[in-house]
Scaffold this motif. Structure first.
Motif, PDB file in Angstrom:
ATOM      1  N   VAL A  51     -16.918  13.426 -31.515  1.00 53.33           N
ATOM      2  CA  VAL A  51     -16.665  11.990 -31.685  1.00 53.33           C
ATOM      3  C   VAL A  51     -17.320  11.547 -32.988  1.00 53.33           C
ATOM      4  CG1 VAL A  51     -17.032   9.676 -30.749  1.00 53.33           C
ATOM      5  CG2 VAL A  51     -16.492  11.578 -29.200  1.00 53.33           C
ATOM      6  N   MET A  52     -16.491  11.090 -33.933  1.00 51.72           N
ATOM      7  CA  MET A  52     -16.961  10.674 -35.260  1.00 51.72           C
ATOM      8  C   MET A  52     -16.791   9.165 -35.413  1.00 51.72           C
ATOM      9  SD  MET A  52     -15.213  13.860 -37.259  1.00 51.72           S
ATOM     10  CE  MET A  52     -13.756  13.736 -36.210  1.00 51.72           C
ATOM     11  N   ILE A  53     -17.839   8.522 -35.864  1.00 50.57           N
ATOM     12  CA  ILE A  53     -17.907   7.065 -35.894  1.00 50.57           C
ATOM     13  C   ILE A  53     -17.719   6.505 -37.308  1.00 50.57           C
ATOM     14  CG2 ILE A  53     -19.360   5.046 -35.359  1.00 50.57           C
ATOM     15  CD1 ILE A  53     -18.557   6.651 -32.867  1.00 50.57           C
ATOM     16  N   ASP A  54     -16.764   5.602 -37.466  1.00 49.22           N
ATOM     17  CA  ASP A  54     -16.616   4.703 -38.619  1.00 49.22           C
ATOM     18  C   ASP A  54     -16.507   5.385 -39.986  1.00 49.22           C
ATOM     19  OD1 ASP A  54     -16.667   2.709 -36.752  1.00 49.22           O
ATOM     20  OD2 ASP A  54     -18.743   2.124 -37.114  1.00 49.22           O
ATOM     21  N   LEU A  55     -15.701   6.412 -40.074  1.00 54.99           N
ATOM     22  CA  LEU A  55     -15.434   7.065 -41.369  1.00 54.99           C
ATOM     23  C   LEU A  55     -14.293   6.312 -42.050  1.00 54.99           C
ATOM     24  CD1 LEU A  55     -15.634  10.808 -40.222  1.00 54.99           C
ATOM     25  CD2 LEU A  55     -17.471   9.337 -41.109  1.00 54.99           C
ATOM     26  N   GLN A  56     -14.584   5.106 -42.470  1.00 49.86           N
ATOM     27  CA  GLN A  56     -13.544   4.203 -42.942  1.00 49.86           C
ATOM     28  C   GLN A  56     -13.874   3.610 -44.304  1.00 49.86           C
ATOM     29  OE1 GLN A  56     -14.403   1.962 -39.232  1.00 49.86           O
ATOM     30  NE2 GLN A  56     -14.114   0.142 -40.519  1.00 49.86           N
ATOM     31  N   HIS A  57     -12.838   3.035 -44.933  1.00 44.67           N
ATOM     32  CA  HIS A  57     -12.955   2.526 -46.310  1.00 44.67           C
ATOM     33  C   HIS A  57     -14.095   1.529 -46.498  1.00 44.67           C
ATOM     34  CE1 HIS A  57      -9.372   4.390 -48.036  1.00 44.67           C
ATOM     35  NE2 HIS A  57      -8.753   4.133 -46.897  1.00 44.67           N
ATOM     36  N   PRO A  95      -7.964  -5.730 -44.998  1.00 45.00           N
ATOM     37  CA  PRO A  95      -7.567  -4.896 -43.859  1.00 45.00           C
ATOM     38  C   PRO A  95      -7.823  -3.408 -44.073  1.00 45.00           C
ATOM     39  CG  PRO A  95      -5.888  -6.537 -44.311  1.00 45.00           C
ATOM     40  CD  PRO A  95      -6.894  -6.637 -45.417  1.00 45.00           C
ATOM     41  N   GLN A  96      -7.690  -2.940 -45.320  1.00 44.44           N
ATOM     42  CA  GLN A  96      -7.898  -1.518 -45.593  1.00 44.44           C
ATOM     43  C   GLN A  96      -9.330  -1.089 -45.258  1.00 44.44           C
ATOM     44  OE1 GLN A  96      -7.510  -0.298 -49.676  1.00 44.44           O
ATOM     45  NE2 GLN A  96      -7.535   1.872 -49.177  1.00 44.44           N
ATOM     46  N   ALA A  97     -10.291  -2.010 -45.292  1.00 41.84           N
ATOM     47  CA  ALA A  97     -11.690  -1.679 -45.022  1.00 41.84           C
ATOM     48  C   ALA A  97     -11.876  -1.099 -43.622  1.00 41.84           C
ATOM     49  CB  ALA A  97     -12.566  -2.913 -45.200  1.00 41.84           C
ATOM     50  N   SER A  98     -10.987  -1.445 -42.705  1.00 37.30           N
ATOM     51  CA  SER A  98     -11.083  -0.968 -41.323  1.00 37.30           C
ATOM     52  C   SER A  98     -10.320   0.329 -41.087  1.00 37.30           C
ATOM     53  CB  SER A  98     -10.569  -2.044 -40.363  1.00 37.30           C
ATOM     54  OG  SER A  98     -11.397  -3.196 -40.440  1.00 37.30           O
ATOM     55  N   GLN A  99      -9.633   0.820 -42.101  1.00 33.36           N
ATOM     56  CA  GLN A  99      -8.839   2.043 -41.944  1.00 33.36           C
ATOM     57  C   GLN A  99      -9.663   3.279 -42.281  1.00 33.36           C
ATOM     58  OE1 GLN A  99      -5.429   1.464 -44.456  1.00 33.36           O
ATOM     59  NE2 GLN A  99      -4.711  -0.306 -43.313  1.00 33.36           N
ATOM     60  N   LEU A 100      -9.401   4.358 -41.563  1.00 34.43           N
ATOM     61  CA  LEU A 100     -10.090   5.618 -41.814  1.00 34.43           C
ATOM     62  C   LEU A 100      -9.754   6.129 -43.209  1.00 34.43           C
ATOM     63  CD1 LEU A 100      -9.367   7.154 -38.325  1.00 34.43           C
ATOM     64  CD2 LEU A 100     -11.649   6.608 -39.205  1.00 34.43           C
ATOM     65  N   PRO A 140      -8.692   8.740 -45.972  1.00 33.67           N
ATOM     66  CA  PRO A 140      -7.822   9.916 -45.863  1.00 33.67           C
ATOM     67  C   PRO A 140      -8.603  11.224 -45.911  1.00 33.67           C
ATOM     68  CG  PRO A 140      -7.451   8.763 -47.953  1.00 33.67           C
ATOM     69  CD  PRO A 140      -8.360   7.897 -47.140  1.00 33.67           C
ATOM     70  N   GLU A 141      -9.739  11.234 -46.608  1.00 31.20           N
ATOM     71  CA  GLU A 141     -10.563  12.441 -46.704  1.00 31.20           C
ATOM     72  C   GLU A 141     -11.096  12.896 -45.344  1.00 31.20           C
ATOM     73  OE1 GLU A 141     -10.481  10.176 -50.431  1.00 31.20           O
ATOM     74  OE2 GLU A 141     -11.176   9.611 -48.433  1.00 31.20           O
ATOM     75  N   ALA A 142     -11.108  11.990 -44.361  1.00 32.39           N
ATOM     76  CA  ALA A 142     -11.598  12.350 -43.027  1.00 32.39           C
ATOM     77  C   ALA A 142     -10.681  13.359 -42.337  1.00 32.39           C
ATOM     78  CB  ALA A 142     -11.757  11.101 -42.166  1.00 32.39           C
ATOM     79  N   GLY A 143      -9.443  13.447 -42.795  1.00 31.35           N
ATOM     80  CA  GLY A 143      -8.560  14.501 -42.315  1.00 31.35           C
ATOM     81  C   GLY A 143      -8.009  14.336 -40.913  1.00 31.35           C
ATOM     82  N   VAL A 144      -7.703  13.116 -40.530  1.00 27.23           N
ATOM     83  CA  VAL A 144      -7.130  12.889 -39.199  1.00 27.23           C
ATOM     84  C   VAL A 144      -5.791  13.620 -39.080  1.00 27.23           C
ATOM     85  CG1 VAL A 144      -6.349  11.149 -37.549  1.00 27.23           C
ATOM     86  CG2 VAL A 144      -8.223  10.626 -39.118  1.00 27.23           C
ATOM     87  N   GLU A 145      -5.607  14.323 -37.964  1.00 29.54           N
ATOM     88  CA  GLU A 145      -4.357  15.027 -37.711  1.00 29.54           C
ATOM     89  C   GLU A 145      -3.661  14.435 -36.496  1.00 29.54           C
ATOM     90  OE1 GLU A 145      -4.642  19.268 -37.757  1.00 29.54           O
ATOM     91  OE2 GLU A 145      -5.665  19.287 -39.703  1.00 29.54           O
ATOM     92  N   ALA A 146      -2.389  14.750 -36.342  1.00 29.08           N
ATOM     93  CA  ALA A 146      -1.563  14.153 -35.285  1.00 29.08           C
ATOM     94  C   ALA A 146      -2.100  14.443 -33.888  1.00 29.08           C
ATOM     95  CB  ALA A 146      -0.128  14.645 -35.416  1.00 29.08           C
ATOM     96  N   THR A 147      -2.780  15.572 -33.710  1.00 30.35           N
ATOM     97  CA  THR A 147      -3.292  15.935 -32.390  1.00 30.35           C
ATOM     98  C   THR A 147      -4.615  15.246 -32.053  1.00 30.35           C
ATOM     99  OG1 THR A 147      -4.358  17.867 -33.352  1.00 30.35           O
ATOM    100  CG2 THR A 147      -2.164  18.192 -32.393  1.00 30.35           C
ATOM    101  N   ASP A 148      -5.220  14.578 -33.024  1.00 29.93           N
ATOM    102  CA  ASP A 148      -6.514  13.925 -32.808  1.00 29.93           C
ATOM    103  C   ASP A 148      -6.333  12.594 -32.074  1.00 29.93           C
ATOM    104  OD1 ASP A 148      -7.601  16.018 -34.283  1.00 29.93           O
ATOM    105  OD2 ASP A 148      -7.560  14.878 -36.157  1.00 29.93           O
ATOM    106  N   VAL A 149      -7.407  12.158 -31.458  1.00 30.71           N
ATOM    107  CA  VAL A 149      -7.431  10.860 -30.782  1.00 30.71           C
ATOM    108  C   VAL A 149      -8.091   9.861 -31.722  1.00 30.71           C
ATOM    109  CG1 VAL A 149      -8.374   9.579 -28.821  1.00 30.71           C
ATOM    110  CG2 VAL A 149      -7.553  11.927 -28.503  1.00 30.71           C
ATOM    111  N   VAL A 150      -7.507   8.685 -31.854  1.00 27.87           N
ATOM    112  CA  VAL A 150      -8.085   7.618 -32.672  1.00 27.87           C
ATOM    113  C   VAL A 150      -8.369   6.422 -31.756  1.00 27.87           C
ATOM    114  CG1 VAL A 150      -7.744   6.040 -34.611  1.00 27.87           C
ATOM    115  CG2 VAL A 150      -6.881   8.394 -34.746  1.00 27.87           C
ATOM    116  N   VAL A 151      -9.614   5.978 -31.769  1.00 24.64           N
ATOM    117  CA  VAL A 151     -10.056   4.868 -30.921  1.00 24.64           C
ATOM    118  C   VAL A 151     -10.475   3.714 -31.821  1.00 24.64           C
ATOM    119  CG1 VAL A 151     -11.801   4.111 -29.257  1.00 24.64           C
ATOM    120  CG2 VAL A 151     -10.785   6.392 -29.047  1.00 24.64           C
ATOM    121  N   VAL A 152     -10.030   2.515 -31.483  1.00 18.45           N
ATOM    122  CA  VAL A 152     -10.380   1.302 -32.222  1.00 18.45           C
ATOM    123  C   VAL A 152     -11.430   0.533 -31.437  1.00 18.45           C
ATOM    124  CG1 VAL A 152      -9.503  -0.885 -33.117  1.00 18.45           C
ATOM    125  CG2 VAL A 152      -8.093   1.169 -33.246  1.00 18.45           C
TER     126      VAL A 152
END
Length: 196
Positions: free
Chosen positions: A14-20, A82-87, A89-101
């Motif tokens: 579980v990785m927290i807040d890797l966002q812009h 709004p972009q400030a809340s987005q992960l 791209p370097e974090a490498g989210v993939e389609a199989t990962d879970v994203v929680v807001v």
């Protein structure tokens, strides 16, 4: 230091807040880029072994504003874009990962995280992200209260100061779980032992 046995079928990263709006800030003892890099190494290794990978990000414009001595932003400062809340791209989210807001420091309150973990039979959470003694610690305390075992990737987290990071790792996290470096965790995973 006793080894930790990780049953990867029952372990989630579980990785927290890797966002812009968070990664580029001045952090210590590690930069946001270093933390993201270590998180990517961990997520790739966990993913390759079929383990659950979870990215959590906060909606910065939806955080509850409270009366506090030290506000999150100075009065009159424009709200983050709004972009400030987005992960990042370097974090490498993939389609199989879970994203929680989330809309608070911790990732459990008001989210589906606990339900998602329990549906997968998760018993152990490997914690990483920013900031060590805010989002990570808040999430870890709730996870501890929910009965999860915890492992902390010390150099895949960072904070406002090296002292704050060190205090959380040495005085809080060791009382809630095990604290290991990314290299230590990766070596254990690559050796196929499942021990960290």
């Amino acid at each position: 230091m006793d080894d930790v046995k990780l049953d990867l079928a029952r372990t989630a990263l579980v990785m927290i807040d890797l966002q812009h709006g968070i990664v580029p800030r001045p952090w210590a003892p590690y930069t946001g880029e270093q933390v993201v890099g270590n998180c990517v190494l961990l997520s790739q290794e966990m993913r390759n072994r079929g383990a659950m990978v979870v990215y959590v990000h906060v909606l910065l414009n939806e955080l509850l504003v409270r009366q506090v001595d030290v506000p999150a932003s100075a009065p009159g400062v424009a709200p983050p874009p709004p972009q400030a809340s987005q992960l990042v791209p370097e974090a490498g989210v993939e389609a199989t990962d879970v994203v929680v807001v989330k809309r608070s420091w911790g990732a459990f309150y008001g989210t589906e995280l606990d339900q998602l973990l329990r549906r997968r039979g998760i018993k152990t959470i490997l914690m990483a992200g920013i900031a060590t003694n805010m989002g990570v610690e808040s999430t870890a305390r709730a996870a501890f209260d929910h009965g999860y075992d915890l492992v902390f990737a010390e150099d895949a987290m960072t904070s406002f100061s090296a002292e704050a990071h060190r205090f959380a790792c040495e005085n809080m996290f060791r009382r809630m779980g095990r604290v290991r470096t990314t290299t230590h965790l990766l070596q254990a995973l690559r050796a196929g032992t499942g021990e960290a």
